[in-house]
Each structure stands twice: as C-alpha cells, then as structure tokens.
Design an enzyme around this catalytic site. Structure first.
Site, short mmCIF file in Angstrom:
data_model
loop_
_atom_site.label_atom_id
_atom_site.label_comp_id
_atom_site.label_asym_id
_atom_site.label_seq_id
_atom_site.Cartn_x
_atom_site.Cartn_y
_atom_site.Cartn_z
N CYS A 175 14.55 -0.97 -49.59
CA CYS A 175 15.13 -1.57 -50.96
C CYS A 175 14.89 -2.76 -51.40
O CYS A 175 14.32 -3.68 -50.58
CB CYS A 175 16.50 -1.26 -50.41
SG CYS A 175 17.00 0.54 -50.15
N HIS B 203 20.14 -3.67 -54.70
CA HIS B 203 21.54 -3.69 -54.28
C HIS B 203 21.59 -5.29 -54.15
O HIS B 203 20.67 -6.09 -54.06
CB HIS B 203 21.76 -2.93 -53.14
CG HIS B 203 20.74 -3.31 -51.82
ND1 HIS B 203 21.23 -4.48 -51.01
CD2 HIS B 203 19.73 -2.53 -51.17
CE1 HIS B 203 20.38 -4.36 -50.14
NE2 HIS B 203 19.53 -3.35 -50.30
#
Length: 240
Positions: free
Chosen positions: A205, A189
C-alpha cells in the site's frame, strides 16, 4: 519549481504493471560590542520550524498529534508545484521510485506528497481507479496476510477487522483502489510514522502522513484515475 512526470501512457501488462516562521522585531538597544555566542551554540544547526500544515488536529474524531518534522525529510513535505503531465486534472500519479504522489491540478500544477511504498515482493504498478474514500476506516487484513502473520487473526475479515483509531494501520483516511470494477485490496492511507515516508516498508500500500492523507482525501474525488509508475529496480511487481 517544475517537474515533468515519468511517461505512463505506455504502461501495459507487459510492463512491470502494477507532504516560515514570523519573527517579531522588538525595540531594544545594545551597549558596546555584541557578545559571542556560548560555545554550545557555535556551529549549531538551526532548529526547523514545523509548518502549520503539520500541526496537531485536535478536531478529528481521534485527535491527530503534530508531525515530528525532525523525522520527516523536508523534501517530502507537502507542496504545490508546476507539473508537466499528459494526465488530466484530478488524476493521482504515484512515482514509486521517487517516493512521491502527485494530485494533478488544472493549469499545469499539482500537489506533491511524500509517500512510503511497498517493500520488494509486494510492489505494484499500472492504471486503476480510486473508487471511494473513507474517514477513520476499519482495517481488515487480507487472508493471505493473516496466513503469513497469524498474530493478525483477531483482525481478520471473519472477525470484523480492527476498529478505527490512531493505532489502526490505515490511519486517519483511506482511498480504495479498484481495477475493472473489482477491489484490488491496495490502499492509499494514512500513517503516524514520519520515518516511514520515503522508504519501502508497507505490504504494497501507499502511505502518507496523516495530515497529508486528510488533505488528499478532502481534495480528490471518487472515481479519479490513478497511475502507478513502476520502480525499474523491482523484479517482482504485481499487476493491478
């Protein structure tokens, strides 16, 4: 520039599995010897020029500001390189220890992006699929994260998550990672935090500067393989 990928074909569950200025010469005449630069300029480090790829993106749904490159090490700038790997074109390779993500291209080439990765205890490695992509996604922290950080309760799954925007932790784009048809809850992301690139700060992440995740989002395809190379220094890696 040429790089060789780390060996990934042998990853198993037994292994720790799972981003030049132009100068215009004006006509001028100097009379006499050139003057010395003022004292403050002597030995001063030349100011870096921000490449156009990191300019502001005012056309976005939520206008993205320009990258402050003084906070982003040049070695993590997005670049096209020669890249020797057995993985097929379209594959995403996350080199966790080096803090790079490679998007394998045809002809022995790759696009290399600087990344931030998960801090110790939240890292992961292995093989999976980038199932789909979203522009300006909603963010819903997993229940386990809410349990660790009760202040996130307003954004829980039960409460519908956080709406898109520059303050959303997923940034301008998100790529969703699945394994065996199931959501792993891990994401690739965007982030507005330049200083986080090249570091270990997120909860597992993979983060890229917003300009880089937009570029990756526009060039990767749903269903692309993803290979995450483990960091041998980690003791606790989660399997995906």
């Amino acid at each position: 520039m040429s790089e060789r990928s780390s060996p990934v074909a042998g990853l198993t569950r037994r292994a720790f599995v799972i981003g030049a200025s132009a100068a215009t010469l004006a006509g001028c005449v100097s009379v006499g010897p050139p003057s010395s630069p003022p004292p403050a300029a002597v030995g001063a480090k030349p100011k870096q020029v921000r490449p156009a790829m990191y300019d502001a993106l005012p056309q976005e749904q939520f206008p993205v500001p320009a990258v402050d490159i003084s906070k982003l090490d040049e070695r993590f700038w997005r670049t096209e390189i020669d890249y020797d790997t057995p993985e097929k074109p379209g594959t995403l390779i996350v080199d966790t220890p080096a803090k790079y993500l490679y998007h394998v291209r045809p002809g022995g080439r790759a696009t290399r992006y600087g990344i931030g990765v998960g801090r110790d205890g939240f890292s992961w490695a292995g093989r999976a699929i980038m199932a789909y992509r979203r522009a300006w996604p909603r963010w819903t922290p997993p229940d386990e994260m809410v349990a660790r950080q009760p202040e996130l309760e307003p954004y829980s799954i039960a409460n519908g998550g956080m709406g898109p925007g520059l303050r959303n932790p997923l940034g301008a784009r998100a790529l969703y990672i699945h394994k065996d048809g199931r959501d792993t809850l891990y994401r690739i992301h965007g982030s507005p935090e330049e200083r986080s690139i090249g570091t270990e700060v997120s909860s597992g992440c993979i983060r890229l500067i917003n300009q880089d995740i937009i570029h990756l989002h526009d060039n990767v395809r749903d269903g692309s393989p993803i290979v995450v190379i483990p960091d041998p220094a980690k003791r606790h890696l989660l399997a995906v």
